[in-house]
Design a protein around this motif. Structure first.
Motif, PDB file in Angstrom:
ATOM      1  N   VAL A   1       0.875  -1.204   0.149  1.00 33.25           N
ATOM      2  CA  VAL A   1       0.051   0.033  -0.079  1.00 33.25           C
ATOM      3  C   VAL A   1       0.805   1.318  -0.162  1.00 33.25           C
ATOM      4  CG1 VAL A   1      -1.539   1.194   1.263  1.00 33.25           C
ATOM      5  CG2 VAL A   1      -1.580  -1.271   1.158  1.00 33.25           C
ATOM      6  N   LYS A   2       0.520   2.187  -1.010  1.00 31.45           N
ATOM      7  CA  LYS A   2       1.135   3.447  -1.027  1.00 31.45           C
ATOM      8  C   LYS A   2       0.739   4.339   0.116  1.00 31.45           C
ATOM      9  CE  LYS A   2       1.610   3.763  -5.957  1.00 31.45           C
ATOM     10  NZ  LYS A   2       1.301   4.566  -7.070  1.00 31.45           N
ATOM     11  N   PRO A   3       1.398   5.256   0.687  1.00 37.69           N
ATOM     12  CA  PRO A   3       3.002   5.619   0.211  1.00 37.69           C
ATOM     13  C   PRO A   3       3.669   4.673   1.210  1.00 37.69           C
ATOM     14  CG  PRO A   3       2.270   7.092   2.209  1.00 37.69           C
ATOM     15  CD  PRO A   3       0.813   6.462   1.558  1.00 37.69           C
ATOM     16  N   PHE A   4       4.895   4.119   0.727  1.00 33.38           N
ATOM     17  CA  PHE A   4       5.800   3.261   1.346  1.00 33.38           C
ATOM     18  C   PHE A   4       7.051   3.650   1.101  1.00 33.38           C
ATOM     19  CE2 PHE A   4       4.829   1.770  -3.011  1.00 33.38           C
ATOM     20  CZ  PHE A   4       6.099   1.712  -3.338  1.00 33.38           C
ATOM     21  N   ALA A   5       8.057   3.250   2.045  1.00 34.32           N
ATOM     22  CA  ALA A   5       9.536   3.941   2.202  1.00 34.32           C
ATOM     23  C   ALA A   5      10.304   2.732   1.153  1.00 34.32           C
ATOM     24  CB  ALA A   5      10.084   3.699   3.351  1.00 34.32           C
ATOM     25  N   PHE A   6      11.447   2.863   1.077  1.00 39.09           N
ATOM     26  CA  PHE A   6      12.282   1.832   0.345  1.00 39.09           C
ATOM     27  C   PHE A   6      12.310   0.632   1.091  1.00 39.09           C
ATOM     28  CE2 PHE A   6      16.698  -0.027   0.001  1.00 39.09           C
ATOM     29  CZ  PHE A   6      16.496  -0.621  -1.360  1.00 39.09           C
ATOM     30  N   ALA A   7      12.397   0.694   2.586  1.00 40.57           N
ATOM     31  CA  ALA A   7      12.645  -0.573   3.309  1.00 40.57           C
ATOM     32  C   ALA A   7      11.192  -1.599   2.890  1.00 40.57           C
ATOM     33  CB  ALA A   7      12.803  -0.293   4.594  1.00 40.57           C
ATOM     34  N   GLY A   8      10.036  -0.902   2.878  1.00 45.63           N
ATOM     35  CA  GLY A   8       9.105  -1.740   2.499  1.00 45.63           C
ATOM     36  C   GLY A   8       9.004  -2.489   1.306  1.00 45.63           C
ATOM     37  N   LEU A   9       9.462  -1.916   0.375  1.00 44.52           N
ATOM     38  CA  LEU A   9       9.419  -2.463  -1.082  1.00 44.52           C
ATOM     39  C   LEU A   9      10.736  -3.500  -0.978  1.00 44.52           C
ATOM     40  CD1 LEU A   9       8.757  -2.699  -3.787  1.00 44.52           C
ATOM     41  CD2 LEU A   9      10.122  -0.680  -4.547  1.00 44.52           C
ATOM     42  N   ARG A  10      11.619  -3.207  -0.456  1.00 46.34           N
ATOM     43  CA  ARG A  10      12.888  -4.023  -0.456  1.00 46.34           C
ATOM     44  C   ARG A  10      12.457  -5.463   0.342  1.00 46.34           C
ATOM     45  NH1 ARG A  10      17.852  -2.243   3.169  1.00 46.34           N
ATOM     46  NH2 ARG A  10      16.357  -2.640   4.669  1.00 46.34           N
ATOM     47  N   ALA A  11      11.628  -5.340   1.356  1.00 45.44           N
ATOM     48  CA  ALA A  11      11.329  -6.448   2.157  1.00 45.44           C
ATOM     49  C   ALA A  11      10.493  -7.205   1.207  1.00 45.44           C
ATOM     50  CB  ALA A  11      10.369  -6.139   3.286  1.00 45.44           C
ATOM     51  N   LYS A  12       9.479  -6.791   0.535  1.00 50.20           N
ATOM     52  CA  LYS A  12       8.547  -7.497  -0.380  1.00 50.20           C
ATOM     53  C   LYS A  12       9.520  -8.412  -1.440  1.00 50.20           C
ATOM     54  CE  LYS A  12       4.518  -6.483   1.097  1.00 50.20           C
ATOM     55  NZ  LYS A  12       4.807  -6.187   2.829  1.00 50.20           N
ATOM     56  N   LEU A  13      10.364  -7.420  -2.060  1.00 52.27           N
ATOM     57  CA  LEU A  13      11.345  -7.982  -3.155  1.00 52.27           C
ATOM     58  C   LEU A  13      12.158  -9.047  -2.650  1.00 52.27           C
ATOM     59  CD1 LEU A  13      12.208  -4.907  -5.028  1.00 52.27           C
ATOM     60  CD2 LEU A  13      10.448  -6.562  -5.781  1.00 52.27           C
ATOM     61  N   GLU A  14      12.787  -8.948  -1.525  1.00 54.89           N
ATOM     62  CA  GLU A  14      13.719  -9.994  -1.010  1.00 54.89           C
ATOM     63  C   GLU A  14      12.907 -11.174  -0.595  1.00 54.89           C
ATOM     64  OE1 GLU A  14      15.422  -8.152   2.322  1.00 54.89           O
ATOM     65  OE2 GLU A  14      17.170  -7.348   1.062  1.00 54.89           O
ATOM     66  N   ALA A  15      11.457 -11.193  -0.179  1.00 55.67           N
ATOM     67  CA  ALA A  15      10.670 -12.390   0.134  1.00 55.67           C
ATOM     68  C   ALA A  15      10.414 -13.025  -1.129  1.00 55.67           C
ATOM     69  CB  ALA A  15       9.544 -11.955   0.960  1.00 55.67           C
ATOM     70  N   TYR A  16      10.211 -12.130  -2.316  1.00 52.50           N
ATOM     71  CA  TYR A  16       9.911 -12.835  -3.426  1.00 52.50           C
ATOM     72  C   TYR A  16      10.954 -13.465  -4.207  1.00 52.50           C
ATOM     73  CZ  TYR A  16       8.941 -13.083  -8.471  1.00 52.50           C
ATOM     74  OH  TYR A  16       8.935 -13.800  -9.740  1.00 52.50           O
ATOM     75  N   ALA A  17      12.357 -13.024  -3.976  1.00 51.94           N
ATOM     76  CA  ALA A  17      13.341 -13.682  -4.183  1.00 51.94           C
ATOM     77  C   ALA A  17      13.545 -15.039  -3.671  1.00 51.94           C
ATOM     78  CB  ALA A  17      14.737 -12.750  -3.972  1.00 51.94           C
ATOM     79  N   GLU A  18      13.277 -14.986  -2.255  1.00 48.03           N
ATOM     80  CA  GLU A  18      13.277 -16.184  -1.401  1.00 48.03           C
ATOM     81  C   GLU A  18      12.393 -17.270  -1.988  1.00 48.03           C
ATOM     82  OE1 GLU A  18      14.258 -18.924   1.382  1.00 48.03           O
ATOM     83  OE2 GLU A  18      15.474 -17.300   0.832  1.00 48.03           O
ATOM     84  N   LEU A  19      11.236 -16.743  -2.336  1.00 55.81           N
ATOM     85  CA  LEU A  19      10.015 -17.808  -2.822  1.00 55.81           C
ATOM     86  C   LEU A  19      10.516 -18.444  -4.085  1.00 55.81           C
ATOM     87  CD1 LEU A  19       7.089 -18.769  -2.866  1.00 55.81           C
ATOM     88  CD2 LEU A  19       6.470 -16.538  -4.464  1.00 55.81           C
ATOM     89  N   ARG A  20      11.381 -17.808  -5.000  1.00 54.77           N
ATOM     90  CA  ARG A  20      11.845 -18.219  -6.127  1.00 54.77           C
ATOM     91  C   ARG A  20      12.884 -19.201  -5.933  1.00 54.77           C
ATOM     92  NH1 ARG A  20      10.878 -15.622 -11.150  1.00 54.77           N
ATOM     93  NH2 ARG A  20      12.960 -16.339 -11.805  1.00 54.77           N
ATOM     94  N   ARG A  21      13.992 -18.681  -4.948  1.00 53.44           N
ATOM     95  CA  ARG A  21      14.682 -19.815  -4.757  1.00 53.44           C
ATOM     96  C   ARG A  21      14.103 -21.078  -4.247  1.00 53.44           C
ATOM     97  NH1 ARG A  21      17.763 -15.139  -2.875  1.00 53.44           N
ATOM     98  NH2 ARG A  21      16.774 -15.239  -0.982  1.00 53.44           N
ATOM     99  N   THR A  22      12.857 -21.062  -3.406  1.00 48.75           N
ATOM    100  CA  THR A  22      12.587 -22.353  -2.727  1.00 48.75           C
ATOM    101  C   THR A  22      12.045 -23.131  -3.693  1.00 48.75           C
ATOM    102  OG1 THR A  22      12.038 -21.053  -0.768  1.00 48.75           O
ATOM    103  CG2 THR A  22      10.776 -23.139  -1.243  1.00 48.75           C
ATOM    104  N   LEU A  23      11.133 -22.412  -4.874  1.00 49.53           N
ATOM    105  CA  LEU A  23      10.455 -23.162  -6.016  1.00 49.53           C
ATOM    106  C   LEU A  23      11.428 -23.537  -6.986  1.00 49.53           C
ATOM    107  CD1 LEU A  23       7.379 -20.725  -6.438  1.00 49.53           C
ATOM    108  CD2 LEU A  23       7.295 -22.662  -5.257  1.00 49.53           C
ATOM    109  N   ASP A  24      12.453 -22.969  -7.144  1.00 48.96           N
ATOM    110  CA  ASP A  24      13.345 -23.415  -8.092  1.00 48.96           C
ATOM    111  C   ASP A  24      14.075 -24.782  -7.707  1.00 48.96           C
ATOM    112  OD1 ASP A  24      13.117 -21.362  -9.711  1.00 48.96           O
ATOM    113  OD2 ASP A  24      14.932 -20.287  -9.256  1.00 48.96           O
ATOM    114  N   GLY A  25      14.095 -25.183  -6.640  1.00 47.96           N
ATOM    115  CA  GLY A  25      14.481 -26.630  -6.298  1.00 47.96           C
ATOM    116  C   GLY A  25      13.653 -27.570  -6.759  1.00 47.96           C
ATOM    117  N   GLY A  26      12.476 -27.496  -7.199  1.00 50.47           N
ATOM    118  CA  GLY A  26      11.522 -28.432  -8.008  1.00 50.47           C
ATOM    119  C   GLY A  26      11.354 -29.607  -6.997  1.00 50.47           C
ATOM    120  N   GLY A  27      10.918 -30.707  -7.619  1.00 51.83           N
ATOM    121  CA  GLY A  27      10.687 -32.092  -6.782  1.00 51.83           C
ATOM    122  C   GLY A  27       9.334 -31.867  -6.142  1.00 51.83           C
TER     123      GLY A  27
END
Length: 226
Positions: free
Chosen positions: A104-130
Motif C-alpha cells: 500500500v502506498k505511500p511506502f519507504a524503500f525498506a517496505g518494497l525491499r522487504a517484499k522483493l527479498e521475500a519474492y526472491a526467497e520464494l523463487r529460490r525455494t520453488l527453483d528446487g523443484g521435486g
C-alpha cells in the motif's frame, strides 16, 4: 537477475519505484509503463519478464484488469500490486486474480525491499523443484509473509544493520555472533546487538548449539530459511 516491469500512471513515481528496485541486489528493471495498454504491450514485447510491480489506478484500465488480461493471454508473470487502493474488495480481488503481494502506498524503500527479498526467497525455494513435504509447503506459502523492515532504534546504524542482515541472508545455515563479526568486520558485541534486534522483529530466529560442556552457543538463521 530477476527482471521487473514497473507500472504506475505517475511517471515520477514510476521512476522512484524503478530506482528502488535497482537498489535491491538480484533485481533489474526491464521496463516502465504508465497505462494499462502500455503495460500489456511491454508484457508481450519484453524478451524476459519475471515480475510486474503494478499500480491499480491507471488512466485507461485498472491494474486488476491488466492482471486478468495477462492471464487470459497466457502470461503467468508474477504480480505484486503497488497501489494506494486499500479497500478490502480490491485487496481480495487482487488475491483472487493471482497477485502474490500487495504493498500500500505511500511506502519507504525498506517496505518494497522487504517484499522483493521475500519474492526472491520464494523463487529460490520453488527453483528446487521435486516433491514437497509439509514443511516445504509451509515454507513456500510463508515466503512472502516476511514482516516489513523495522525502523532502527536510536544508536543503530543502517549501514551496519544492512551488513548483518545481508550476511545472515546469504548464509547456508545458522551463524553465531562471532561468525557474523568475522564476515562483516564489526565487533562480536555489535554483531550480537544487531542479531538480537533482528530476532525481536521476526527477521531472524535463534537456535541453540549444544557442545560437550558449558552454555549452548546462540546461533541465528534468517527467518525465511528456518
Amino acid at each position: 537477475m530477476i527482471e521487473v516491469l514497473v507500472v504506475d500512471d505517475d511517471i515520477r513515481v514510476a521512476r522512484v519505484n524503478a530506482a528502488y528496485v535497482e537498489k535491491v541486489p538480484g533485481f533489474h528493471v526491464a521496463g516502465e509503463a504508465h497505462s494499462a495498454e502500455e503495460a500489456l504491450r511491454q508484457v508481450e514485447l519484453l524478451p524476459r519478464l519475471d515480475l510486474v510491480l503494478l499500480d491499480h489506478y491507471l488512466p485507461d484500465e485498472t491494474g486488476l484488469a491488466v492482471v486478468q488480461e495477462m492471464r487470459r493471454r497466457g502470461h503467468q508473470t508474477d504480480v505484486i500490486m503497488v497501489t494506494a487502493a486499500r479497500d478490502v474488495t480490491t485487496v481480495q480481488a487482487a488475491m483472487r486474480h493471482g497477485a502474490l503481494q500487495y504493498l500500500v502506498k505511500p511506502f519507504a524503500f525498506a517496505g518494497l525491499r522487504a517484499k522483493l527479498e521475500a519474492y526472491a526467497e520464494l523463487r529460490r525455494t520453488l527453483d528446487g523443484g521435486g516433491e514437497a513435504e509439509q514443511a516445504e509447503v509451509d515454507r513456500i506459502f510463508g515466503a512472502l509473509s516476511a514482516p516489513s523492515e523495522p525502523d532502527l532504534p536510536k544508536g543503530h546504524s543502517p549501514t551496519t544493520a544492512e551488513l548483518v542482515r545481508r550476511s545472515l541472508m546469504n548464509a547456508d545455515g545458522p551463524l553465531s555472533a562471532q561468525e557474523i563479526a568475522e564476515r562483516t568486520g564489526v565487533s562480536r558485541q555489535t554483531a550480537q546487538r544487531y542479531l538480537k534486534l533482528l530476532e525481536r522483529t521476526g527477521r531472524a530466529r535463534l537456535t541453540l548449539k549444544y557442545g560437550d560442556a558449558g552454555r549452548p552457543e546462540h546461533r541465528y538463521v534468517w527467518a525465511t530459511r528456518a
